[in-house]
Every structure is written in C-alpha cells, then in structure tokens.
Enzyme design. Structure first.
Site, PDB file in Angstrom:
ATOM      1  N   HIS A   9       0.803  -1.223   0.000  1.00  0.00           N
ATOM      2  CA  HIS A   9       0.000   0.000   0.000  1.00  0.00           C
ATOM      3  C   HIS A   9       0.838   1.276   0.000  1.00  0.00           C
ATOM      4  O   HIS A   9       0.358   2.318  -0.425  1.00  0.00           O
ATOM      5  CB  HIS A   9      -0.967  -0.003   1.194  1.00  0.00           C
ATOM      6  N   HIS A  99      28.815  -6.109  -7.196  1.00  0.00           N
ATOM      7  CA  HIS A  99      29.397  -7.081  -6.268  1.00  0.00           C
ATOM      8  C   HIS A  99      28.451  -8.236  -5.938  1.00  0.00           C
ATOM      9  O   HIS A  99      28.915  -9.340  -5.667  1.00  0.00           O
ATOM     10  CB  HIS A  99      29.781  -6.405  -4.945  1.00  0.00           C
ATOM     11  N   ARG A 133      36.164 -12.378  -7.696  1.00  0.00           N
ATOM     12  CA  ARG A 133      36.074 -12.723  -6.276  1.00  0.00           C
ATOM     13  C   ARG A 133      34.632 -12.622  -5.771  1.00  0.00           C
ATOM     14  O   ARG A 133      34.245 -13.325  -4.838  1.00  0.00           O
ATOM     15  CB  ARG A 133      37.002 -11.842  -5.439  1.00  0.00           C
TER      16      ARG A 133
HETATM   17  O1  LIG Z   1       2.043   0.129   6.696  1.00  0.00           O
HETATM   18  P1  LIG Z   1       2.443  -0.831   7.754  1.00  0.00           P
HETATM   19  O2  LIG Z   1       1.565  -2.059   7.708  1.00  0.00           O
HETATM   20  O3  LIG Z   1       2.522  -0.222   9.123  1.00  0.00           O
HETATM   21  O4  LIG Z   1       3.952  -1.293   7.469  1.00  0.00           O
HETATM   22  C1  LIG Z   1       4.321  -1.931   6.271  1.00  0.00           C
HETATM   23  C2  LIG Z   1       5.768  -1.618   5.905  1.00  0.00           C
HETATM   24  O5  LIG Z   1       6.667  -2.112   6.856  1.00  0.00           O
HETATM   25  C3  LIG Z   1       7.933  -2.264   6.224  1.00  0.00           C
HETATM   26  O6  LIG Z   1       8.683  -3.333   6.708  1.00  0.00           O
HETATM   27  C4  LIG Z   1       7.649  -2.476   4.771  1.00  0.00           C
HETATM   28  O7  LIG Z   1       8.452  -1.636   3.997  1.00  0.00           O
HETATM   29  C5  LIG Z   1       6.174  -2.205   4.592  1.00  0.00           C
HETATM   30  O8  LIG Z   1       5.911  -1.324   3.524  1.00  0.00           O
END
Ligand SMILES: O=P(O)(O)OC[C@H]1O[C@@H](O)[C@H](O)[C@@H]1O
Length: 151
Positions: A9, A99, A133
C-alpha cells in the site's frame, strides 16, 4: 528485460510510475500487484510472487516497493536464488549489482522520492556484475542456502 514488479500500500504510486517509465524504455513489465489503493496489504505474498518468477526464470529481474522496504528485503532474501538489495543511494545501488549480482531491487517509497527511485532503477538495470572474487562469495552464499555453510 522481463521485470516482475510488486508494491504494498505504500508503493502503489511509485510502482505505477516505474511501470510507465520502464515500459516506455522497452522493458516487459509484469505487474503482480497490489492493484487496489486504500487498503492495507501484506507484503510477504507479493515478495514471494515476484521473487518466485525470478527464481524459476519467468522474469529476469524484480522490483519491489514498500514503505521502508525493510520487511520486503527480509522476505525476498528468504527465497532460494534471490539476491535482493535495498537501494536508496547510488553507492549501494551500484554495489548491489557489481558485487552482489542482485536480481531484485527493493525500494522504500517513504525513504526516497520518485525521481531518485527512477534514477536508481535505471542505474540498477544498467550496472553489470563484476564476477571474479564476488562470484566466489555468491557461491558461498548459495552454500548457505543449501544448509552447507562454507568453512
Ligand atoms: O504500513 P504498515 O503495515 O505499518 O507497514 C508496512 C511496511 O513495513 C515495512 O517493513 C515495509 O516496507 C512495509 O511497507
């Protein structure tokens, strides 16, 4: 490139913007959702969807947009064969490709603005892996994935 893309969202507006831009550049975008605004969605299934497409070859790369991107980064890197990078500046974006041969870019829409995100995605798509590497380290990471930690 065939690029699978998903957003929760927090990332819907940036997802739409990236789809328009990358499609205009000639890439083939597969929008895996979310599709509806105004509702909260869980990001792990979205990450599993786009990363699964990269892992099995249906997509060359994936883009995931969240709020911070942190949860998405964790979720994506749980999937075998996925090397996801959280890219919010030029240095880490270049390194994630040069990398780490990152096949997924994760962006926090609450961390950087849309113009910066566009520039970083362009950079990420055009930066080659250096091999050498770094390939040896990716081979060791693959051993970790298989439950066979390198000595
Ligand atoms: O909007 P709420 O549900 O609080 O948090 C969701 C977000 O929490 C983060 O790890 C993610 O990037 C995700 O978009």
């Amino acid at each position: 490139m065939r690029i699978a893309i998903a957003a929760d969202h927090h990332g819907l507006a940036l997802k739409a913007r990236l789809i328009a831009r990358l499609t205009a550049q000639g890439h083939e975008l597969d929008d895996r959702g979310a599709h509806a605004g105004g509702v909260t969605v869980d990001y792990p299934p979205l990450c599993a969807d786009v990363c699964g497409r990269v892992a099995d070859g249906r997509a060359d790369r994936a883009i995931v947009v969240g709020g911070s991107g942190m949860g998405e980064l964790i979720a994506c890197n749980k999937i075998r064969g996925i090397r996801a990078g959280l890219c919010h500046d030029v240095f880490t974006t270049e390194i994630s490709r040069a990398h780490n041969d990152a096949n997924v870019i994760v962006i926090g829409a609450k961390v950087i603005g849309p113009e910066t995100a566009e520039e970083l995605v362009d950079l990420w798509l055009s930066t080659p892996f250096k091999g050498g590497r770094h390939q040896e380290r990716l081979d060791q990471i693959a051993m970790l994935e298989r439950g066979d930690p390198p000595a």
